[in-house]
Design a protein around this motif. Sequence first.
Motif, PDB file in Angstrom:
ATOM      1  N   ALA A 324       1.373  -1.442  -0.299  1.00 39.81           N
ATOM      2  CA  ALA A 324      -0.445  -0.123  -0.324  1.00 39.81           C
ATOM      3  C   ALA A 324       1.073   1.188  -0.031  1.00 39.81           C
ATOM      4  O   ALA A 324       2.542   1.201  -0.220  1.00 39.81           O
ATOM      5  CB  ALA A 324      -1.176  -0.011   0.776  1.00 39.81           C
ATOM      6  N   ASP A 325       0.147   2.112  -0.198  1.00 40.90           N
ATOM      7  CA  ASP A 325       0.949   3.998  -0.347  1.00 40.90           C
ATOM      8  C   ASP A 325       0.983   4.160   1.378  1.00 40.90           C
ATOM      9  O   ASP A 325       0.005   4.631   1.958  1.00 40.90           O
ATOM     10  CB  ASP A 325       0.291   4.841  -0.642  1.00 40.90           C
ATOM     11  CG  ASP A 325       1.111   5.705  -0.980  1.00 40.90           C
ATOM     12  OD1 ASP A 325       2.023   5.350  -0.889  1.00 40.90           O
ATOM     13  OD2 ASP A 325       0.136   6.673  -1.341  1.00 40.90           O
ATOM     14  N   LEU A 326       2.597   4.066   1.533  1.00 40.72           N
ATOM     15  CA  LEU A 326       2.577   4.154   3.640  1.00 40.72           C
ATOM     16  C   LEU A 326       2.931   5.549   3.630  1.00 40.72           C
ATOM     17  O   LEU A 326       2.188   5.941   4.664  1.00 40.72           O
ATOM     18  CB  LEU A 326       3.530   3.267   3.960  1.00 40.72           C
ATOM     19  CG  LEU A 326       3.429   1.251   3.556  1.00 40.72           C
ATOM     20  CD1 LEU A 326       4.315   0.913   4.074  1.00 40.72           C
ATOM     21  CD2 LEU A 326       1.648   1.196   3.943  1.00 40.72           C
ATOM     22  N   ASP A 327       3.497   6.499   2.688  1.00 40.66           N
ATOM     23  CA  ASP A 327       3.450   7.629   2.737  1.00 40.66           C
ATOM     24  C   ASP A 327       3.231   9.038   1.823  1.00 40.66           C
ATOM     25  O   ASP A 327       2.818   9.888   2.002  1.00 40.66           O
ATOM     26  CB  ASP A 327       5.729   7.723   2.639  1.00 40.66           C
ATOM     27  CG  ASP A 327       5.775   7.094   1.452  1.00 40.66           C
ATOM     28  OD1 ASP A 327       4.735   7.050   0.733  1.00 40.66           O
ATOM     29  OD2 ASP A 327       6.378   7.184   0.949  1.00 40.66           O
ATOM     30  N   GLY A 328       1.983   7.897   1.691  1.00 38.80           N
ATOM     31  CA  GLY A 328       0.971   9.504   0.521  1.00 38.80           C
ATOM     32  C   GLY A 328       1.968  10.147  -0.837  1.00 38.80           C
ATOM     33  O   GLY A 328       1.071  10.560  -1.064  1.00 38.80           O
ATOM     34  N   ASP A 329       2.660   9.522  -1.123  1.00 41.34           N
ATOM     35  CA  ASP A 329       3.553   9.886  -1.955  1.00 41.34           C
ATOM     36  C   ASP A 329       3.142   9.307  -4.027  1.00 41.34           C
ATOM     37  O   ASP A 329       3.826   9.543  -4.635  1.00 41.34           O
ATOM     38  CB  ASP A 329       5.065   9.652  -2.062  1.00 41.34           C
ATOM     39  CG  ASP A 329       6.062   8.476  -2.154  1.00 41.34           C
ATOM     40  OD1 ASP A 329       4.319   7.282  -2.292  1.00 41.34           O
ATOM     41  OD2 ASP A 329       6.787   7.874  -2.777  1.00 41.34           O
ATOM     42  N   ALA A 380      -4.855   6.613   7.989  1.00 34.21           N
ATOM     43  CA  ALA A 380      -3.312   6.032   7.331  1.00 34.21           C
ATOM     44  C   ALA A 380      -3.292   4.894   7.562  1.00 34.21           C
ATOM     45  O   ALA A 380      -3.909   3.852   7.926  1.00 34.21           O
ATOM     46  CB  ALA A 380      -1.684   6.449   8.157  1.00 34.21           C
ATOM     47  N   PHE A 381      -2.194   3.814   6.835  1.00 34.39           N
ATOM     48  CA  PHE A 381      -1.879   2.393   6.949  1.00 34.39           C
ATOM     49  C   PHE A 381      -1.615   2.213   8.408  1.00 34.39           C
ATOM     50  O   PHE A 381      -0.627   1.960   9.037  1.00 34.39           O
ATOM     51  CB  PHE A 381      -1.922   1.697   5.998  1.00 34.39           C
ATOM     52  CG  PHE A 381      -2.443   2.238   4.591  1.00 34.39           C
ATOM     53  CD1 PHE A 381      -3.902   0.829   4.118  1.00 34.39           C
ATOM     54  CD2 PHE A 381      -2.346   2.738   3.606  1.00 34.39           C
ATOM     55  CE1 PHE A 381      -4.086   1.199   3.159  1.00 34.39           C
ATOM     56  CE2 PHE A 381      -2.736   3.079   2.388  1.00 34.39           C
ATOM     57  CZ  PHE A 381      -4.176   2.243   2.400  1.00 34.39           C
TER      58      PHE A 381
END
Length: 402
Positions: A324-329, A380-381
């Motif tokens: 998954a996109d963990l840091d939102g980039d 957030a994951f």
Amino acid sequence: MSHGAASPLRPSVWLALGLLTGCAPDPVHLGDLPEAAIACGRDDAVVAADICFEESVREFAVSIEPLHFVTGDFSGDASIDVMTVGRREGAIGAELWLGSDRGPLGPPTDPMVTGCSAFPVPGPLLASGRDDILFATCAPYVDVYPGGTDGFGAPVRIDLPLSLRSTIIDDIDSDGDTDLVVLGEDASAVAALSVVLREADGSLSTPTMQSLVPLSFDPVGASPADFDGDGLLDLAIRRGSVAGSLGFVRSIAPGVFGEPVRLTTELRPWSLAVADFDGDGDDDIVYADDQALVACVWIFDDVVTAQPVCRALEELVPQHLTAADLDGDGMAEVVLADATNPQLWVWRPDLAGEGDVLEPLSVPAGTELVELVDLNGDAAFDIIAGHFAARTFSIRLAAPPK
């Protein structure tokens, strides 16, 4: 964030204290601060591959012999619940932990659901406004237990024209309603797909069936994806125990799939996930071989790339992975689980030739299954890790930078 934890004082705050007390404080250098304080702006966090998580881990004991867990909003209260599934007195049973703004809460209850398989699938298939739980059976039908505020309802049987291997609840035709896709085999023992669409009035359509031919391997697992950005559900297909058994099937119309395509690899896709790794809006495939100790990312653009980007995993034996996109980039990271080691590993794949990152994150025990899901509603994951040999699971919440 852990309750009662204090945030590190910034250098400007220390300067103000010095002026008030008449004492000149020692200079503060970033190099003197913990890595988490620099990366996350908080000292109650840990960092892996530049991703911030809470330092504390909560572990939950499981009374059944666990084989799997799933998550979903089964009660309809907008909190994510956790269901462990496994063996109890010779049959398949389950335990349910209701969710809260800090993750699951005990003690668990018996949700009174069962099936032939210990690997159910959650999702809002029956238009109840809650997540249901689908169990495969040892016959050509599935049982769907509708979620409810007072527990699960009586199962709804869906007859199918094939025997079952893998089931998916997802929006196949991009109409906003979730549907059912089943990978199985037809009467001739040929791999086939069956599709059940949810209609606008909430009813379920008559199941369709199409064979997966020609295909040079016999798939037993399928994962939903959108490889071409058309809004229709595609499938990654695999047989994880056999080298070279990896491919995909594209949707060519709502509920209709084209011919399967095999991806050329000498690895066995023991564990697989789909996510967008290059930020183009299309899903890609990540998979790991637990014998060769290699993980690979296969990028999908308008056409699939000729070869995947791979890295050796000498540090771990990849029993399971998720992404998954963990840091939102806009680009996904991978979390890998090792059943023999009390660590997870966070992998940031290198797609630009600049060097990737693979860093450990401690957990209470070896992990057979890992999932990324927002447990506390902070966008957030968070991590759920299943430690089945230890008969526990644990959660580690994300710690978004302050």
